[in-house]
Design an enzyme around this catalytic site. Structure first.
Site, PDB file in Angstrom:
ATOM      1  N   GLU A 208       1.277  -1.286  -0.141  1.00 39.43           N
ATOM      2  CA  GLU A 208      -0.641   0.033  -0.169  1.00 39.43           C
ATOM      3  C   GLU A 208       1.253   0.959   0.487  1.00 39.43           C
ATOM      4  OE1 GLU A 208      -0.674  -2.860   2.072  1.00 39.43           O
ATOM      5  OE2 GLU A 208      -2.969  -3.002   1.684  1.00 39.43           O
TER       6      GLU A 208
ATOM      7  N   PHE B 224     -10.766  -7.778  13.906  1.00 44.87           N
ATOM      8  CA  PHE B 224      -9.839  -8.524  12.943  1.00 44.87           C
ATOM      9  C   PHE B 224      -9.620  -7.274  11.913  1.00 44.87           C
ATOM     10  CE2 PHE B 224      -8.615 -10.528   8.459  1.00 44.87           C
ATOM     11  CZ  PHE B 224      -7.261 -10.662   9.650  1.00 44.87           C
ATOM     12  N   GLN B 225      -8.608  -6.765  11.638  1.00 44.01           N
ATOM     13  CA  GLN B 225      -8.018  -5.831  10.885  1.00 44.01           C
ATOM     14  C   GLN B 225      -8.589  -4.059  11.225  1.00 44.01           C
ATOM     15  OE1 GLN B 225      -8.441  -7.596   6.837  1.00 44.01           O
ATOM     16  NE2 GLN B 225      -6.223  -8.348   7.471  1.00 44.01           N
TER      17      GLN B 225
ATOM     18  N   LYS C  63     -17.416  -1.280   6.763  1.00 44.10           N
ATOM     19  CA  LYS C  63     -18.220  -2.291   5.368  1.00 44.10           C
ATOM     20  C   LYS C  63     -19.112  -2.187   5.112  1.00 44.10           C
ATOM     21  CE  LYS C  63     -17.591  -6.442   3.551  1.00 44.10           C
ATOM     22  NZ  LYS C  63     -16.509  -8.028   3.820  1.00 44.10           N
TER      23      LYS C  63
ATOM     24  N   MET D  65      24.168   8.798   1.498  1.00 44.62           N
ATOM     25  CA  MET D  65      24.280  10.409   2.180  1.00 44.62           C
ATOM     26  C   MET D  65      24.453  10.112   2.982  1.00 44.62           C
ATOM     27  SD  MET D  65      23.643  13.356   2.049  1.00 44.62           S
ATOM     28  CE  MET D  65      23.447  14.087   0.450  1.00 44.62           C
TER      29      MET D  65
HETATM   30  C1  LIG Z   1      12.720   5.356   4.633  1.00 44.81           C
HETATM   31  C2  LIG Z   1      13.384   5.639   5.130  1.00 44.81           C
HETATM   32  N1  LIG Z   1      14.567   5.619   5.940  1.00 44.81           N
HETATM   33  C3  LIG Z   1      16.046   6.363   6.016  1.00 44.81           C
HETATM   34  C4  LIG Z   1      16.405   7.680   5.442  1.00 44.81           C
HETATM   35  C5  LIG Z   1      17.298   8.257   6.017  1.00 44.81           C
HETATM   36  N2  LIG Z   1      18.881   7.865   5.355  1.00 44.81           N
HETATM   37  C6  LIG Z   1      18.702   9.212   4.076  1.00 44.81           C
HETATM   38  S1  LIG Z   1      19.431   9.190   3.087  1.00 44.81           S
HETATM   39  C7  LIG Z   1      19.642   7.740   2.674  1.00 44.81           C
HETATM   40  C8  LIG Z   1      20.522   6.359   2.267  1.00 44.81           C
HETATM   41  C9  LIG Z   1      20.335   6.296   1.193  1.00 44.81           C
HETATM   42  O1  LIG Z   1      21.064   4.913   0.542  1.00 44.81           O
HETATM   43  P1  LIG Z   1      21.180   5.342  -1.054  1.00 44.81           P
HETATM   44  O2  LIG Z   1      19.543   4.639  -1.496  1.00 44.81           O
HETATM   45  O3  LIG Z   1      22.211   4.254  -1.805  1.00 44.81           O
HETATM   46  O4  LIG Z   1      21.405   6.666  -1.385  1.00 44.81           O
HETATM   47  P2  LIG Z   1      22.676   7.362  -2.387  1.00 44.81           P
HETATM   48  O5  LIG Z   1      22.869   8.038  -0.622  1.00 44.81           O
HETATM   49  O6  LIG Z   1      23.345   5.926  -1.840  1.00 44.81           O
HETATM   50  O7  LIG Z   1      22.866   7.666  -3.213  1.00 44.81           O
HETATM   51  C10 LIG Z   1      19.406   6.573   4.202  1.00 44.81           C
HETATM   52  C11 LIG Z   1      19.399   6.031   4.792  1.00 44.81           C
HETATM   53  C12 LIG Z   1      15.263   8.047   5.024  1.00 44.81           C
HETATM   54  N3  LIG Z   1      15.859   9.354   3.722  1.00 44.81           N
HETATM   55  N4  LIG Z   1      13.909   7.393   4.393  1.00 44.81           N
END
Ligand SMILES: Cc1ncc(C[n+]2csc(CCOP(=O)(O)OP(=O)(O)O)c2C)c(N)n1
Ligand SMILES: [Mg+2]
Lengths: 586, 181
Positions: free
Chosen positions: A54, A116-117, A166, A484
């Protein structure tokens, strides 16, 4: 009141959707929405895209909405269906995207019984929607359906949830059409205060070092706002920058364009913001990723702030002139008054200002060290841009370095071509968003610029793309790191790379094949062009594993909480002084 | 703002002066409206010192919520705009800064004791114009209406005299003069 000839609640939902021009919905069935799925089955007018999770439905609907300007519609079941939708709803709220999300609920007599749910969907989604409803009486359903579309799409757009038990889906009531929907309390204001607009244009004419700072609001407002913005910016000759969300409102090829601003914005954009004497903020909200350290933000400027949401004005930064209104209406008045008053910019001040800006541009802040044996991520985006720019292309992204490189190196000439998760920064946004974009634009080239970590959060939606013949391209900048996170750990946490390595990666080529999609891998710079061309020419979903330099950092960077003039530049940029300053900060 | 040693993070420690204000919020009395208002305050970290709510128009189904809150002037402006953003909200008026208002609170105060203390409680209740709603040989329940400070003062005076418990309505407020909010 209601008779056997009246439609059921489920039929009312479908009729209302059609009356609001809905052609596609993104959803996933379950017990509490079966009556609506039944009504859908017996109806021809609406195509249902079956996602695999979803969350995917909500992001697909976001991509659909942002690339068309129409609301995205989501249909999910109660309990886990609704809770899985929460991330996408929050994302849509942060980025002001119109979504209408219909959730099934347990029958009214079971509400509160831990059935449920059962989940308290309106309770859970209250803080992540613009508004939500629990429909307890089927007679309220037509009105609520129409109100939902009205509220989602007008004012500052956003997501709404309609939770339908529902039994209400089975009950019958007369259907009432959507003609002249009016709301007692909700009346967004679109026209700006003329006195303030007048004051604003006079300040604009008198400015010596002005800059336009525009945001996603211009794009949300629609094509007219973009057109008027371009007209006004060209009339004044002033430089313009925009937020991540605002890219494309002003063409990146134009000479007045400074590039994106903010944490990974260009040197020239951020220094223009820092040094300006007048900031003209239109449809942007002074987010902390844009302002950096607030007490050092653009210290010597007056600020004009145009926004449709009164709460955006003065929230983070005090506006000298705050104008509440839709960007298109306000820009129209600005242009009209500018002409009527025969205002002219101060040409000599402007040319001095432009010279200063050209000096900043000359630092070439996006420069990076090219390599012949490993693909630089920046180079990959540059090539992707060059090889797709003449086409009818839509770009989405995941979240991370690749997202920022995409914003820096892919150049957007038109609005609604760039879909990214800005406010919430949701990894896993881009792939399902691409699905939604491709549904809306079947003949266009839709590319998700992805990271290998992000893309695994919603990877299963590639299956949706295969099922519905949606030839989306997932272009993974695979640096085998949560890049990042690794960058912040390198620069701000003493190089302690705590859990940011992407262990046990799947073989993306084989994974693509397992899903029935096409897998392509590039590892060397000299094979990149041909492989990108292959990707474009395949009329099927593609997972492109672009293996890039593992340790590349995304510059410029304003560390969280620093000021615009405390930017760190990459080694390749022409600015040893700032690089030294940057090193001191680590 | 302070810079943490050895890092480029800046941590904000703001100690701006906070002021107290009373807001009147007119809302549609629909399901969940109070939860929206309270959720807004908790979600955005605003203070609630007191909150009262009741339907004031039974035909139109409008309710009036009175909220006493505090914050910097910037935060108070935000609170107001954020409230106005809620779909069922008709109107928000600041009865401290915008239009002068009158505030009242009611309290029910139970005091138990005998002898001198009981007489003293009774005597003080007359000074404060409290009404006695319930009496036994060993207790009183007083009803007292007034400003928050007046009720605080009375409660303080009752403590050594056998205060048992207090129930307060929270502040209700209305503007002075002929105009509606
Ligand atoms: C759902 C979620 N969890 C954690 C983060 C924190 N976060 C930001 S960038 C990142 C790393 C992303 O890695 P990747 O997709 O390989 O991209 P890159 O920076 O290597 O280009 C994380 C863990 C986030 N933005 N969103
Ligand atoms: Mg990565």
């Amino acid at each position: 009141m209601s008779g056997p000839q009246d439609p059921t609640g489920a039929e009312i939902v479908i009729r209302a959707l059609k009356d609001h021009g809905v052609r596609h919905i993104f959803g996933y069935p379950g017990g509490a929405v079966l009556p609506i799925y039944d009504a859908l089955f017996q109806d021809e007018g609406i195509e249902h895209i079956l996602v695999r999770h979803e969350q995917g439905a909500t992001h697909a609907a976001e991509g659909y909405a942002r690339s068309t300007g129409k609301p995205g519609v989501v249909l999910v079941t109660s309990g886990p269906g609704a809770t899985n939708a929460v991330t996408g709803l929050t994302d849509a709220l942060m980025d002001s995207i119109p979504l209408v999300c219909i959730t099934g609920q347990v029958p009214t007599h079971l509400i509160g019984m831990d059935a449920f749910q059962e989940a308290d969907t309106v309770g859970i989604t209250r803080p992540c929607t613009k508004h939500n409803w629990l429909v307890r009486d089927v007679r309220d359903l037509p009105r609520i359906m129409h109100e939902a579309f009205y509220i989602a799409t007008t004012g500052r757009p956003g997501p709404v949830v309609i939770d339908i038990p529902k039994d209400v889906q089975f009950k019958r009531a007369p259907y009432v059409g959507p003609s002249n929907i009016k709301h007692k309390t909700y009346q967004p204001r679109v026209k700006g205060d003329l006195k303030k607009i007048e004051q604003a244009v006079e300040m604009i004419a008198a400015a010596k070092r002005p800059v336009f700072y525009t945001g996603g609001g211009v794009i949300n407002s629609g094509p007219l706002a973009t057109q008027l913005l371009r007209e006004f910016v060209r009339t004044t000759g002033y430089p313009i920058t925009s937020t991540l969300m605002g890219l494309g409102a002003y063409p990146a090829s134009d000479k007045q364009w400074l590039g994106m601003l903010g944490m990974h914005g260009t040197y020239e954009a951020n220094l223009a913001m820092h040094g300006c004497d007048l900031m003209i903020a239109i449809g942007s909200r002074f987010d902390d990723r844009v302002t950096g350290r607030l007490d050092a933000f653009s210290p010597n400027s007056k600020k004009i702030h145009v926004d449709i949401d009164p709460s955006s004005i003065n929230k983070n930064v005090r506006a000298d002139v705050g104008i509440v209104g839709d960007c298109a209406f306000v820009l129209e008045d600005m242009i009209r008054l500018w002409k009527a008053k025969q205002l002219k910019p101060d040409r000599s001040a402007l040319s001095a200002w432009n010279m200063q800006i050209d000096g900043w541009r000359a630092r070439n802040c996006l420069a990076y060290k090219q390599s012949t044996d490993v693909i630089k991520p920046q180079y990959a985006i540059e090539r992707l841009y060059e090889l797709t720019k003449g086409r009818d292309t839509y770009i989405s992204t995941e979240v991370g370095q690749h997202q920022m490189w995409a914003a820096q190196f892919y150049r957007f000439e038109e609005p609604k071509r760039w879909m990214t998760s800005g406010g919430l920064g949701t990894m896993g946004y881009g792939l399902p968003a691409a699905v939604g974009i491709q549904v809306a634009h079947p003949g266009s080239l839709v590319i998700d610029i992805a990271g290998e970590a992000s893309v695994q959060m919603t990877m299963q939606e590639i299956s949706t793309a295969v099922q519905f013949d949606l030839p989306i391209k997932i272009f993974i900048l695979n640096n085998r790191y949560m890049g990042m996170v690794r960058q912040w750990q390198q620069l701000l946490h003493g190089g302690r790379y705590s859990h940011s390595y992407s262990e046990a990666l799947p073989d993306f080529v084989k994974l693509a094949e397992a899903y029935g999609a096409v897998g392509i891998r590039a590892t060397k710079p000299d094979e990149l062009d041909d492989k990108i061309k292959d990707m474009i020419s395949v009329n099927r979903p593609v997972l492109f594993d672009c293996v890039v330099d593992q340790n590349e950092n995304c510059f410029p960077m304003i560390p969280s909480g620093a000021a615009h003039n405390e930017m760190i530049l990459g080694d390749a940029a022409n600015d040893p002084a700032v690089t030294e300053a940057g090193k001191v900060m680590v | 703002m302070s810079k943490q040693p050895g890092s480029a993070y800046f941590l904000v420690d703001t100690k701006a002066k906070e002021i107290r204000t009373t807001l009147s919020v007119l809302v549609d009395n629909e399901a969940g409206v109070l939860a929206r208002v309270i959720g807004l305050f908790s979600g955005r970290g605003y203070n609630i010192e007191s909150l009262t709510v009741a339907e004031v128009d039974h035909l139109d189904h409008t309710s009036r919520i009175t909220i006493v809150t505090s914050g910097t002037p910037e935060v108070l402006e935000q609170i107001r705009h954020q409230l106005e953003r809620l779909v069922p909200v008709h109107k928000v008026v600041d009865l401290s800064t915008e239009t002068p208002g009158i505030e009242r609170e009611m309290a029910l105060i139970k005091v138990a004791g005998a002898g001198e203390k009981r007489v003293e409680a009774m005597r003080l209740s007359e000074v404060f114009r409290a009404r006695i709603l319930d009496t036994t040989h060993s207790s009183f329940v007083f009803e007292l209406t007034g400003s928050q400070q007046k009720i605080d003062a009375f409660v303080d005076l009752m403590k050594p005299l056998g205060l048992v418990e207090v129930s307060r309505t929270g502040v209700v407020a209305i503007s002075r003069g002929a105009e509606a909010m």
